[in-house]
Write an enzyme that holds these catalytic residues in place. Structure first.
Site, PDB file in Angstrom:
ATOM      1  N   GLN A  90     -23.941  -4.087 176.767  1.00  0.00           N
ATOM      2  CA  GLN A  90     -23.122  -5.427 176.565  1.00  0.00           C
ATOM      3  C   GLN A  90     -23.077  -6.102 175.757  1.00  0.00           C
ATOM      4  O   GLN A  90     -22.278  -7.292 175.488  1.00  0.00           O
ATOM      5  CB  GLN A  90     -23.520  -6.239 178.130  1.00  0.00           C
ATOM      6  CG  GLN A  90     -23.660  -5.499 179.535  1.00  0.00           C
ATOM      7  CD  GLN A  90     -24.373  -6.353 180.544  1.00  0.00           C
ATOM      8  OE1 GLN A  90     -23.872  -7.220 181.381  1.00  0.00           O
ATOM      9  NE2 GLN A  90     -25.667  -6.173 180.517  1.00  0.00           N
ATOM     10  N   VAL A 136     -22.785  -7.389 171.669  1.00  0.00           N
ATOM     11  CA  VAL A 136     -21.796  -7.071 170.679  1.00  0.00           C
ATOM     12  C   VAL A 136     -22.519  -7.137 169.393  1.00  0.00           C
ATOM     13  O   VAL A 136     -21.821  -7.069 168.462  1.00  0.00           O
ATOM     14  CB  VAL A 136     -20.545  -8.016 170.759  1.00  0.00           C
ATOM     15  CG1 VAL A 136     -19.725  -7.820 171.912  1.00  0.00           C
ATOM     16  CG2 VAL A 136     -21.198  -9.631 170.751  1.00  0.00           C
ATOM     17  N   HIS A 183     -18.488  -4.458 175.760  1.00  0.00           N
ATOM     18  CA  HIS A 183     -17.996  -5.671 175.298  1.00  0.00           C
ATOM     19  C   HIS A 183     -17.521  -5.593 174.104  1.00  0.00           C
ATOM     20  O   HIS A 183     -17.213  -6.684 173.350  1.00  0.00           O
ATOM     21  CB  HIS A 183     -18.753  -6.802 175.644  1.00  0.00           C
ATOM     22  CG  HIS A 183     -19.087  -6.952 177.154  1.00  0.00           C
ATOM     23  ND1 HIS A 183     -19.954  -7.770 177.835  1.00  0.00           N
ATOM     24  CD2 HIS A 183     -18.425  -6.479 178.142  1.00  0.00           C
ATOM     25  CE1 HIS A 183     -20.184  -7.775 179.090  1.00  0.00           C
ATOM     26  NE2 HIS A 183     -19.079  -6.780 179.613  1.00  0.00           N
ATOM     27  N   CYS A 204      -6.266  -4.731 165.560  1.00  0.00           N
ATOM     28  CA  CYS A 204      -4.738  -5.480 164.957  1.00  0.00           C
ATOM     29  C   CYS A 204      -4.204  -6.289 166.116  1.00  0.00           C
ATOM     30  O   CYS A 204      -3.824  -5.412 167.375  1.00  0.00           O
ATOM     31  CB  CYS A 204      -3.996  -4.493 164.287  1.00  0.00           C
ATOM     32  SG  CYS A 204      -2.318  -5.367 163.970  1.00  0.00           S
ATOM     33  N   CYS A 214      -0.817  -2.261 159.153  1.00  0.00           N
ATOM     34  CA  CYS A 214       0.443  -2.804 159.146  1.00  0.00           C
ATOM     35  C   CYS A 214       0.601  -4.326 158.468  1.00  0.00           C
ATOM     36  O   CYS A 214       1.502  -4.865 158.398  1.00  0.00           O
ATOM     37  CB  CYS A 214       1.032  -2.816 160.563  1.00  0.00           C
ATOM     38  SG  CYS A 214       0.355  -4.309 161.707  1.00  0.00           S
ATOM     39  N   ASN A 263     -37.826  -6.819 182.246  1.00  0.00           N
ATOM     40  CA  ASN A 263     -37.199  -8.051 182.223  1.00  0.00           C
ATOM     41  C   ASN A 263     -38.572  -9.121 182.384  1.00  0.00           C
ATOM     42  O   ASN A 263     -39.065  -9.007 183.457  1.00  0.00           O
ATOM     43  CB  ASN A 263     -36.021  -8.374 183.150  1.00  0.00           C
ATOM     44  CG  ASN A 263     -35.351  -9.611 182.953  1.00  0.00           C
ATOM     45  OD1 ASN A 263     -35.676 -10.480 182.549  1.00  0.00           O
ATOM     46  ND2 ASN A 263     -33.904  -9.556 182.835  1.00  0.00           N
ATOM     47  N   GLU A 323     -38.252 -11.794 183.417  1.00  0.00           N
ATOM     48  CA  GLU A 323     -38.042 -12.569 184.744  1.00  0.00           C
ATOM     49  C   GLU A 323     -37.392 -11.851 185.754  1.00  0.00           C
ATOM     50  O   GLU A 323     -36.627 -10.878 185.535  1.00  0.00           O
ATOM     51  CB  GLU A 323     -36.930 -13.924 184.339  1.00  0.00           C
ATOM     52  CG  GLU A 323     -37.205 -14.863 183.197  1.00  0.00           C
ATOM     53  CD  GLU A 323     -38.505 -15.498 183.532  1.00  0.00           C
ATOM     54  OE1 GLU A 323     -38.586 -16.197 184.775  1.00  0.00           O
ATOM     55  OE2 GLU A 323     -38.864 -16.110 182.382  1.00  0.00           O
TER      56      GLU A 323
HETATM   57  P1  OAD Z   1     -28.045 -13.246 179.757  1.00  0.00           P
HETATM   58  O1  OAD Z   1     -28.149 -14.337 179.013  1.00  0.00           O
HETATM   59  O2  OAD Z   1     -27.352 -13.262 181.123  1.00  0.00           O
HETATM   60  O3  OAD Z   1     -29.458 -12.600 180.347  1.00  0.00           O
HETATM   61  C1  OAD Z   1     -30.510 -12.083 179.529  1.00  0.00           C
HETATM   62  C2  OAD Z   1     -31.577 -11.643 180.372  1.00  0.00           C
HETATM   63  O4  OAD Z   1     -32.663 -11.181 179.204  1.00  0.00           O
HETATM   64  C3  OAD Z   1     -32.201 -12.524 181.257  1.00  0.00           C
HETATM   65  O5  OAD Z   1     -32.254 -12.051 182.709  1.00  0.00           O
HETATM   66  C4  OAD Z   1     -33.667 -12.797 180.332  1.00  0.00           C
HETATM   67  O6  OAD Z   1     -34.620 -12.856 181.623  1.00  0.00           O
HETATM   68  C5  OAD Z   1     -34.077 -11.497 179.791  1.00  0.00           C
HETATM   69  N1  OAD Z   1     -34.722 -11.548 178.554  1.00  0.00           N
HETATM   70  C6  OAD Z   1     -35.038 -12.712 178.010  1.00  0.00           C
HETATM   71  N2  OAD Z   1     -35.863 -12.427 176.813  1.00  0.00           N
HETATM   72  C7  OAD Z   1     -36.045 -11.062 176.904  1.00  0.00           C
HETATM   73  C8  OAD Z   1     -36.989 -10.321 176.403  1.00  0.00           C
HETATM   74  N3  OAD Z   1     -37.607 -10.486 175.178  1.00  0.00           N
HETATM   75  N4  OAD Z   1     -36.906  -8.862 176.728  1.00  0.00           N
HETATM   76  C9  OAD Z   1     -36.462  -8.678 177.845  1.00  0.00           C
HETATM   77  N5  OAD Z   1     -35.560  -9.367 178.619  1.00  0.00           N
HETATM   78  C10 OAD Z   1     -35.304 -10.619 178.268  1.00  0.00           C
HETATM   79  O7  OAD Z   1     -27.200 -11.822 179.192  1.00  0.00           O
HETATM   80  P2  OAD Z   1     -26.568 -10.620 179.774  1.00  0.00           P
HETATM   81  O8  OAD Z   1     -27.004 -10.282 180.890  1.00  0.00           O
HETATM   82  O9  OAD Z   1     -26.386  -9.670 178.545  1.00  0.00           O
HETATM   83  O10 OAD Z   1     -20.071 -10.921 178.389  1.00  0.00           O
HETATM   84  O11 OAD Z   1     -25.032 -11.291 180.017  1.00  0.00           O
HETATM   85  C11 OAD Z   1     -23.927 -10.358 180.388  1.00  0.00           C
HETATM   86  C12 OAD Z   1     -22.761 -10.776 179.745  1.00  0.00           C
HETATM   87  O12 OAD Z   1     -22.574 -12.272 180.186  1.00  0.00           O
HETATM   88  C13 OAD Z   1     -22.653 -10.875 178.328  1.00  0.00           C
HETATM   89  O13 OAD Z   1     -22.464  -9.538 177.655  1.00  0.00           O
HETATM   90  C14 OAD Z   1     -21.538 -11.726 178.008  1.00  0.00           C
HETATM   91  C15 OAD Z   1     -21.850 -12.985 179.138  1.00  0.00           C
HETATM   92  O14 OAD Z   1     -20.638 -13.371 179.715  1.00  0.00           O
HETATM   93  C16 OAD Z   1     -19.124 -11.098 177.772  1.00  0.00           C
HETATM   94  O15 OAD Z   1     -19.280 -11.938 176.585  1.00  0.00           O
HETATM   95  C17 OAD Z   1     -17.983 -10.601 178.029  1.00  0.00           C
END
Ligand code: OAD
Length: 264
Positions: A100, A102, A137, A145, A172, A235, A237
């Site tokens: 997920q 970028v 994502h 573009c 373009c 994770n 947490e």
């Molecule tokens: P989150 O910020 O929601 O979650 C990050 C997770 O990583 C949490 O569960 C933390 O406990 C865990 N974490 C923190 N440090 C860590 C480490 N050192 N090792 C392993 N885990 C750790 O991020 P995402 O789940 O990626 O979408 O969020 C999903 C999407 O929400 C993003 O891609 C973004 C956002 O809306 C878009 O931009 C479309």
């Protein structure tokens, strides 16, 4: 049996594995999280800038923010978890990495491990090799573009000092935008279909560093489980997924991932 050993056994026994990663895997590289205090820029929240409406209103401001995010990520390196996953995907058939994020760190890790075995390392814009991630994502380092839809890698420094200086389409000449999924936008269908096909075929879904609440990505582990596969979670947490996981490893990605992927 320790959680690490159990995870290793499940991964070893699976014919194919889908890996789903989120912001947590890059936390160990020092990439600021999306919603954390460090992720804030000037007085804006990401939800105010990562939208098609914000770009239509003020493309210079949105590009200035993306330029700043790119610079921060460029100063970071892939960590042991990115590299271990890339090496594993390259050595072992049947691994699909879905992210997920970028930040492009999985792709940079792929470049590093490809250079270990290839005489000439392929560029990051070459067709997907086994260590290349499916970027659900999009990527900070690709542009699209706004007129003709042309997509390409773009790593040059962005000059957002005036609207006229913003990056333009090589095909373009129209304004380009970051090739990322913004709030209110749909994910790219072909990428999503490949990710779900990999999830349904997988004996194990390895979920690393995601809160696993944002759909449709959060449906990937569920798809593996519905098809009879298991979930292994890394994770520090607990997450909403923890109850459905066969194994949860409460450890940082850079420590846990190399350890569960190590042979033996
Ligand atoms: P989150 O910020 O929601 O979650 C990050 C997770 O990583 C949490 O569960 C933390 O406990 C865990 N974490 C923190 N440090 C860590 C480490 N050192 N090792 C392993 N885990 C750790 O991020 P995402 O789940 O990626 O979408 O969020 C999903 C999407 O929400 C993003 O891609 C973004 C956002 O809306 C878009 O931009 C479309």
């Amino acid at each position: 049996m320790s959680a690490t050993r159990r995870a290793r056994e499940l991964l070893h026994a699976a014919d194919s594995v889908v890996v789903l990663t989120g912001a947590g895997i890059s936390a160990d590289s020092g990439v600021p999280t999306f919603r954390g205090v460090e992720g804030l820029w000037k007085q804006y929240r990401p939800e105010e800038l990562a939208t098609p409406e914000a770009f239509a209103r003020d493309p210079r401001l949105v590009w200035e923010w993306y330029g700043w995010r790119r610079e921060r990520v460029t100063a970071c390196e892939p960590n042991e978890a990115h590299v271990a996953l890339a090496r594993w995907a390259r050595e072992r058939p049947g691994v699909t990495i879905v992210t997920q994020n970028v930040d492009g760190l999985h792709a940079r890790a792929a470049t590093l491990v490809e250079a270990e075995t290839d005489r000439t390392a392929p560029a990051e814009d070459q067709p997907l090799g086994p260590a290349r991630p499916l970027e659900l994502h999009g990527s900070l380092f690709r542009v699209r573009c706004t007129e003709c839809g042309d997509r390409r890698e773009h790593r040059d420094r962005v000059d957002a000092s005036s609207p006229d200086a913003l990056p333009r389409c090589a095909a373009c000449g129209a304004l380009v935008r970051p090739d990322v999924v913004w709030f209110g936008e749909a994910l790219e269908r072909a990428v999503l279909e490949r990710a779900f096909a990999a999830a349904e075929a997988a004996g194990v879904c390895l979920v690393v560093g995601t809160s696993a609440i944002v759909h449709p990505a959060a449906g990937i582990p569920a798809a593996t489980r519905r098809a009879g596969g298991r979930i292994v979670e890394v994770n520090p947490e607990p997450t909403p997924l923890s109850g459905a996981a066969a194994v949860s490893i409460r450890e940082r990605a850079a420590v846990a991932v190399p350890s569960i992927l190590a042979a033996g």
